[in-house]
Write a protein that holds these residues in place. Sequence first.
Motif, short mmCIF file in Angstrom:
data_model
loop_
_atom_site.label_atom_id
_atom_site.label_comp_id
_atom_site.label_asym_id
_atom_site.label_seq_id
_atom_site.Cartn_x
_atom_site.Cartn_y
_atom_site.Cartn_z
N LEU A 9 28.99 8.38 -11.22
CA LEU A 9 29.24 9.37 -12.19
C LEU A 9 30.35 10.19 -11.73
CD1 LEU A 9 25.78 11.16 -13.13
CD2 LEU A 9 27.09 8.84 -14.28
N HIS A 10 31.01 9.95 -10.47
CA HIS A 10 32.01 10.88 -9.82
C HIS A 10 32.93 10.31 -9.16
CE1 HIS A 10 32.95 15.21 -8.48
NE2 HIS A 10 33.92 14.68 -7.79
N CYS A 11 33.98 9.79 -9.76
CA CYS A 11 35.09 9.01 -9.11
C CYS A 11 36.50 9.21 -9.77
CB CYS A 11 35.03 7.53 -9.23
SG CYS A 11 36.24 6.66 -8.07
N HIS A 12 37.51 9.89 -9.21
CA HIS A 12 38.80 10.13 -9.91
C HIS A 12 39.48 8.87 -9.78
CE1 HIS A 12 38.30 14.59 -9.40
NE2 HIS A 12 37.25 14.11 -8.12
N ILE A 13 40.16 8.47 -10.79
CA ILE A 13 40.64 7.32 -10.93
C ILE A 13 42.01 7.26 -10.06
CG2 ILE A 13 41.89 7.44 -13.09
CD1 ILE A 13 40.20 4.42 -11.94
N ILE B 76 34.79 7.60 -14.89
CA ILE B 76 36.02 7.74 -14.08
C ILE B 76 36.69 9.12 -14.44
CG2 ILE B 76 36.42 5.47 -13.26
CD1 ILE B 76 38.45 5.24 -15.56
N PHE B 77 36.95 10.05 -13.65
CA PHE B 77 37.71 11.19 -14.04
C PHE B 77 39.15 10.80 -14.25
CE2 PHE B 77 34.59 13.53 -11.26
CZ PHE B 77 33.87 13.96 -12.58
N VAL B 78 39.78 11.25 -15.55
CA VAL B 78 41.03 10.88 -15.63
C VAL B 78 41.77 12.13 -16.08
CG1 VAL B 78 40.36 8.83 -16.72
CG2 VAL B 78 40.40 10.45 -18.23
N ILE C 160 31.62 20.16 -14.05
CA ILE C 160 32.88 20.97 -13.17
C ILE C 160 32.51 20.81 -11.80
CG2 ILE C 160 31.13 22.98 -13.81
CD1 ILE C 160 33.86 24.75 -13.68
N HIS C 161 33.59 20.64 -11.06
CA HIS C 161 33.36 20.89 -9.94
C HIS C 161 33.17 22.13 -9.29
CE1 HIS C 161 35.82 16.77 -9.81
NE2 HIS C 161 35.77 16.96 -8.60
N ALA C 162 32.14 22.50 -8.28
CA ALA C 162 31.86 23.77 -7.85
C ALA C 162 30.94 23.53 -6.74
CB ALA C 162 31.09 24.31 -9.04
N SER D 298 31.32 8.27 -5.03
CA SER D 298 32.34 8.19 -3.82
C SER D 298 33.42 9.45 -3.88
CB SER D 298 33.08 6.68 -3.76
OG SER D 298 33.66 6.64 -4.97
N ASP D 299 33.63 9.98 -5.17
CA ASP D 299 34.66 10.81 -5.28
C ASP D 299 36.22 9.98 -5.30
OD1 ASP D 299 35.53 13.37 -5.92
OD2 ASP D 299 35.32 14.21 -3.73
N ASP D 300 36.80 10.16 -4.39
CA ASP D 300 38.04 9.52 -4.11
C ASP D 300 37.93 8.21 -2.79
OD1 ASP D 300 39.72 11.53 -5.66
OD2 ASP D 300 38.52 12.65 -4.27
ZN LIG Z 1 35.92 15.22 -7.28
#
Ligand SMILES: [Zn+2]
Length: 323
Positions: free
Chosen positions: A10-14, A89-91, A188-190, A269-271
């Motif tokens: 659910l959390h990966c910055h492309i 993916i976060f875009v 939201i990132h927190a 995995s985030d990045d």
């Molecule tokens: Zn992140």
Amino acid sequence: MSAAVRKAELHCHIEGAASPELVRAQARKYGADVSGFISGDRYVWSDFTDFLGAYDGAAALFRSEEDYALLAQTYLEGIAEEGAIYAEIFVSPDHAAAAGLSPVAYFDGLAAGIGAAKASTGIECRMIVVGVRHLGAERVEAAARLAASRPHPLISGFGMAGEERFGTPGDFARAFDIAREAGLGITIHAGELAGPESVRGALDHIRPARIGHGVRAIEDEALVRRLAESGVVLEVCPGSNLALGLYPDIASHPFDRLRVAGVRVTLSSDDPPHFGTSVGREYRMAAEAWGYDRAALTAITRTALQAAFIDEDTRAFLLGQLD
Ligand SMILES: [Zn+2]
Ligand SMILES: Nc1ncnc2[nH]cnc12
């Protein structure tokens, strides 16, 4: 633990998913120098601020629809091989704009890569538009307005990344109101670089369905209870947290303590190449650290699919693949 355990990320910055190898190829294409943030086959950075610089440096080398199609396809086919059936993916339209790419070209390019990966592996993917916190509330609101205009059918959520120590959650409430009113899922990132007060502020002012990281809630027992009672889902990224020095080792990481306290937790995995990880490695680390068997790992995937920003028919189809 094998690829046979179905996974959902659910959390990966492309932009953060571009491997050094791919970024080097992009640098050759555009005649750019990456020696400031890539050495050999690794990213080099020293702390979170420096990491953001490496992230921006890599993002600046994706400048066309084709570039983004290749990036999305490469990332998704890689995790499908590890057993992932779903990814969000976060875009970041701000990163695309900085590289000279319009939002429409950016979303179309990513969607082409998503479509190609779906055709080759079956993996489903949705996009979450993010605003960049340290660019300020006005820019984050502009990103929210863009997302709320529904510029692409694969966009299903809105979030905020960037430097968490910039401003307070309340400063960004209007952006999230715009996105929520448009029917987008909210995350939201927190509680990553800032402590429990950041998570509390997010719950009070943003009312998210999910929180990116959120792990530092563990420092406040009442807040852990509040998270558990609220059902808000944490997108936990242990490998990222270790790489950024939040915890010295996986045994110290609060993932399992949060889970046992009743907080709904997922693994991402985030990045991935920045942190030497992948969604497959995150599941493997969790299995080794906390003795999770196949059923426990599948339960984490089920939580992720229940919290996914996706239509109910697709959710039911994906959940059906876990049986
Ligand atoms: Zn992140
Ligand atoms: N781990 C992270 N935290 C905040 N913003 C980010 N952007 C990319 N990765 C990030």
